[in-house]
Design a protein around this motif. Structure first.
Motif: not given
Length: 391
Positions: A125, A130, A140
């Motif tokens: 990611w 995040k 998340s």
């Protein structure tokens, strides 16, 4: 006692990596190669800098508060451009300007989520996504991608709960570089619509997509605004990183909520940067086409030169936009390999552990190379150093 919001997440990865440079020395024959951050290091073209200077000198309004949702002229220009390029209809009232694309993501999440809600992020990611979710009290949910780094809508469907509020995609991807096929992006829109959650698509690197034409057809859907939130950055296109100009395209109702967030965080986006972005859209199309061609040539140089690394056990996992995402052959985990590459090879890059959940083992084998600031010769030197590295 609950932790302060900022204590719920990790240190900014790029800043963390820069600390590896403390005390390091780099001989003249082997200067530092910094491939850690995805940002242009050159200033805007001179014509644009002259516009910025003229704006600062002669436009008194550029030094005052502006509209919270951005300059009307810039909103209208982006709406018209996106309508043409994506083959759909976007009204200027469905566009807002933000202080960079990260702020656009933060604003979108703030309109979607409450404490304890969930957002699905494909892994690896984008770490700032995040980080913001952590600080917002949002969970998340990791959606692992396969060998091709493409997320699977069926796997995503299995992760949706009654607390899921959105799925966030980045294409061309950061950190993986991969360009999501149009039909895959459409499948995610359909999935999100069925479950009445939002689809956030961050297209910060859209100007450097290798495909011709629109990368997806989502804006051709007359009801796109019931599900889609589109994010963009002017930083990479016009080298305006320091001016912090991004954008969000969403429903007018959502932007009314976004306005609350923006008004309390920055009041308005950078005025001079907005005028610069508007002038760039009007005048730098050919220049930007040249920038894209150069990035695509550097991407080709990565592809052409990678067999040298492949012979030593490296694997190219993803390539595109500004990034090459690779698997390394060493026994050393990537979060230890990163500092060692600074010391032994004069290379600063980011380990895959910075893009993965804490206990995901795949990150230990992976590295991100931000190649946009290396020309073909520099890429060749990078590969020479990597092929000569041993641990």
């Amino acid at each position: 006692m609950p932790l302060p919001r900022t204590a719920t997440t990790f240190a900014p990865p790029v800043m963390e990596a820069r600390r590896w440079l403390d005390g390091a020395t780099f001989p003249d024959h082997r200067p530092l190669m910094n491939v850690s951050q995805a940002a242009p290091v050159d200033p805007p073209p001179r014509a644009l800098r002259e516009v910025i200077a003229e704006t600062a000198l002669t436009n008194d309004a550029a030094h005052l508060y502006g509209p919270v949702l951005g300059l009307p002229e810039l909103r209208a220009e982006l709406a018209e451009r996106w309508s043409k390029s994506y083959g759909g209809r976007i009204d200027s009232e469905q566009v807002c300007i933000t202080s960079g694309c990260n702020q656009a993501f933060a604003a979108a999440i703030s309109t979607l989520t409450g404490e304890g809600d969930e957002v699905i992020l494909p892994t690896p990611w984008y770490f700032n996504h995040k980080m913001w979710l952590d600080m917002a009290g949002v969970t998340s949910i990791a959606l692992p991608t396969g060998a091709d780094l493409l997320p699977d809508p069926d796997q995503a469907a299995a992760l949706i709960t009654d607390r899921t509020r959105a799925i966030a995609l980045v294409t061309p991807n950061n950190p993986g570089g991969v360009e999501y096929p149009s039909e895959l992006v459409r499948a995610f829109l359909d999935l999100c619509r069925r479950h009445k959650i939002a689809l956030i698509i961050d297209e910060t690197y859209r100007d450097f997509d290798s495909r011709t034409g629109a990368p997806h057809d989502l804006f051709q859907d007359p009801d796109w605004h019931d599900t889609l939130i589109h994010l963009y950055s002017f930083s990479k296109a016009y080298r305006l990183t320091g001016h912090r100009v991004g954008a969000m395209v969403a429903s007018q109702a959502r932007l009314a909520e976004v306005e609350k967030f923006l008004d309390t965080v920055a009041i308005c986006p950078n005025q001079i940067g907005q005028y610069a972005a508007l002038w760039g859209m009007h005048n730098l199309s050919q220049w930007l086409a040249g920038e894209r061609a150069e990035i695509l040539d550097r991407r080709a140089a990565i592809q052409d030169g990678f067999p040298r690394l492949a012979e030593q056990g490296w694997r190219l996992m993803g390539l595109g936009g500004y990034f090459a995402y690779v698997e390394h052959p060493f026994d050393l985990p990537s979060n230890q390999l990163g500092p060692e590459l600074v010391r032994r090879a004069g290379i600063l890059l980011l380990p895959g552990t910075m893009f993965m959940p804490e206990h995901d083992r795949d990150g230990a084998r992976q590295l991100r190379i931000a190649f946009a600031n290396l020309d073909r010769a520099g890429i060749g030197q990078l590969f020479t150093r990597l092929t000569g590295a041993s641990f």
